[in-house]
Design an enzyme around this catalytic site. Structure first.
Site, PDB file in Angstrom:
ATOM      1  N   SER A   1      -8.775 -36.032  87.349  1.00  0.00           N
ATOM      2  CA  SER A   1     -10.222 -35.350  87.732  1.00  0.00           C
ATOM      3  C   SER A   1     -11.371 -36.237  87.685  1.00  0.00           C
ATOM      4  O   SER A   1     -12.449 -35.552  88.492  1.00  0.00           O
ATOM      5  CB  SER A   1     -10.320 -33.944  87.084  1.00  0.00           C
ATOM      6  OG  SER A   1     -10.877 -34.034  85.718  1.00  0.00           O
TER       7      SER A   1
ATOM      8  N   LYS B   1     -15.557 -34.110  81.146  1.00  0.00           N
ATOM      9  CA  LYS B   1     -15.929 -33.470  82.171  1.00  0.00           C
ATOM     10  C   LYS B   1     -17.456 -34.061  82.458  1.00  0.00           C
ATOM     11  O   LYS B   1     -18.199 -34.452  81.506  1.00  0.00           O
ATOM     12  CB  LYS B   1     -16.072 -31.828  82.187  1.00  0.00           C
ATOM     13  CG  LYS B   1     -14.551 -31.345  82.265  1.00  0.00           C
ATOM     14  CD  LYS B   1     -13.705 -31.286  83.884  1.00  0.00           C
ATOM     15  CE  LYS B   1     -12.533 -31.025  83.519  1.00  0.00           C
ATOM     16  NZ  LYS B   1     -11.885 -31.074  84.758  1.00  0.00           N
TER      17      LYS B   1
END
Lengths: 137, 422
Positions: A49, A86
């Site tokens: 991701s 993230k």
């Protein structure tokens, strides 16, 4: 890491190498990559991701706990009992990915959430490292 | 002003640093060989999990509450301890590391710099939490004993929230009244029992006694404690740590040992640990104590120890292993179920002041030992060893619930997920 010094010798015994007194010098990757050694830990990324920001599966992440969080920083957080990497969106309290396939995650009051630190560097090992092979799939 | 900074149930808290899945769970840590509980995290403490109980006795209770059980992970604790101590060192120029998780600070002439010790304590706590994720308690006092008492209050008493300050007779009274004499630094169980008989139950009562009378009845040490409780500083930390006069390595076995080879291997391993420690402080062994025994709870308790004197003092692990092999047959007796063994360097010499012997050349081969230590420091202890230590290490420590070495072994570094929900 210490660079192994290579002595320049003339091949004649009796004369000391002029480089001998410089043999303590060397480049340290720690010095370059880690600003706050006490507050820094190294982890390994797993998953796709964050690829658009240049963090690939198996990369090493250098995480500094001492820095103050800024909006848009790449962070490692404890999100519901799991370390995640993230991008932080402080304004909307969201965790963003760097990939079109992954949608932002909203941090809600029920979530267990703590910022662990800021990813200051990531390292890609283009050749496999024997020390790390045990955890590579 | 003195301060004592120490971690809240350090081993259990350390287990939570790199395992976020157990941050909000009750956690206990077991001692060597998974024998007893040596650390209970605050969540587990609230559930009534007792400290220092044998693991097998409370196993049912731990299972009932779903308590996470871990073996002692010394590699992890040593690393986290060093980080914690380094953060603490930023807050004072005189630091004394008292144990793996306790550090004293002495603030000399800081009074014009620091106006609010409470705020300063919270600053230390916050920095340690942020940078290492370890919770600590901070106690300030005008003597080290009062700093220790304040630290106790900071962690145990309600309303202190991790920081307590003793800087006046009043603040001392409030805290000492709520502290049993047993918890006072330097007062052992025996002395506190005798004090209880005299109606002295809390630390404040102890502080009101006459130091001279205390000296007569107990000792100089207890007299000092009473003075310290009254703000008169009389304990000093060693300014320079002297090299140790004796070095021991011993342990009980995971399983009983019945054969001479396993006993020799175990002793050799301890011998090599002693050798390494001796080299670390640049000493040499002159006399070595080698001992082994069965359990004192056995019907026939057996215990034997031998002293081996080296002709020339040495720090070479091979010489130590050699010494063990010469005495092993004097120690080993068939049919004895050996429970523990150990090796101690009981007479040490300094390498710096070594007397050389004209007829006994020094064969200790420092280059070889330096090489051995370097390889083991780089690749982990036990990478290279003396053959007598053997490979069958059934006597080694039992560590069934060991967590990974997150900070000291590449293959154990924490995994960080870059996928959605894992």
């Amino acid at each position: 890491m210490k660079v192994i010094p290579i002595y320049i010798e003339a091949g004649i015994s009796g004369f000391e190498s002029p480089a001998a007194e410089y043999k303590e010098l060397g480049l340290s990757l720690d010095q370059l990559l880690i600003k706050h050694p006490n507050a820094t830990f190294i982890g390994q990324a797993s998953g796709q991701s964050m690829e658009e920001i240049g963090i690939f599966d198996g990369d090493l992440l250098i995480v500094d706990r001492s820095l103050t969080l800024k909006d848009g920083d790449i962070i490692v957080a404890n999100f519901n009992g799991c370390f995640v990497c993230k991008i932080i969106d402080k304004v909307q309290a969201r965790l963003l990915s760097a990939s079109k396939d992954h949608r932002p995650v909203k941090i809600s009051a029920e979530d267990d959430f703590q910022v662990e630190g800021i990813v200051t560097r990531s390292i890609r090992l283009h050749h496999k490292s024997s020390e790390l092979t045990a955890c590579m799939r | 002003m003195y301060a004592l900074v120490d971690a809240v149930s350090f081993y259990a808290s350390a287990e939570k640093v790199f395992d976020p899945s157990i941050r909000n769970q009750p956690v206990v840590v077991l001692t060597n060989n998974d024998g007893c509980i040596c650390a209970v995290c605050p969540i587990a403490r609230k559930l009534g999990i007792p400290k220092f109980e044998p693991y097998f006795k409370v196993k049912w209770l731990l299972q009932k509450h779903g308590v996470v059980v871990r073996s002692s992970n010394y590699e992890l604790y040593a690393d986290l301890s060093e980080r914690m101590m380094n953060v603490i060192a930023r807050y004072c120029d005189d630091q004394y590391i008292y144990s793996i998780d306790e550090s004293f600070l002495y603030f000399k002439n800081y009074d014009c710099l620091i106006k609010d010790w409470h705020a300063y304590g919270h600053e230390i706590r916050k920095a340690i939490w942020k940078e290492t994720k370890l919770p600590v308690g901070v106690g300030f006092g005008t003597t080290s004993t009062l700093a220790k008492a304040a630290n106790h209050a900071a962690k145990k008493l309600q309303g202190y929230n991790g920081v307590a300050v003793i800087n006046s007779t009043n603040s001392a009274k409030v805290i000492l009244q709520q502290m049993s004499v047993n918890d006072v630094w330097g007062v052992g169980r025996k002395i506190s029992k005798r004090l209880n008989h005299q109606g002295i139950n809390n630390a404040f009562q102890l502080s009101t006694l006459s130091p001279k009378a205390i000296r007569k009845e107990f000792s100089v040490v207890t007299e000092r404690t009473v003075n310290e409780l009254n703000g008169i500083s009389c304990l000093s930390w060693d300014e320079v740590k002297e090299p140790k006069q004796q070095i021991f390595s011993m342990r009980s076995f995971g399983q009983r040992i019945l054969d001479v080879y396993s006993l020799q291997a175990a002793l050799s391993k301890h011998g090599c640990i002693v050798g390494k420690k001796v080299r670390q402080q640049s000493s040499l062994v002159k006399k070595l104590l080698i001992f082994a025994s069965s359990s004192p709870h056995d019907t026939h308790y057996y215990k034997q120890s031998m002293i081996y004197q080296f002709p020339v003092a040495t720090d070479n692990s091979c010489d130590i292993a050699q010494a063990i092999s010469t005495v092993i047959n004097e120690i080993f007796v068939p049919e004895v179920r050996f429970y523990r063994c150990g090796v101690g360097a009981i007479e040490l010499e300094s390498r710096q002041f070594q007397q050389s012997d004209l007829f006994m050349p020094d064969k200790s081969n420092p280059a070889l030992m330096t090489c051995l230590d370097k390889i083991n420091n780089r690749f982990g202890q036990g990478t290279l060893k003396v053959c007598a230590e053997s490979h069958h290490e059934m006597w080694q420590m039992k560590r069934h619930f060991l967590s990974p070495q997150y900070t000291s072994n590449w293959k154990d570094i924490p995994k960080i997920s870059c996928s959605d929900r894992s």
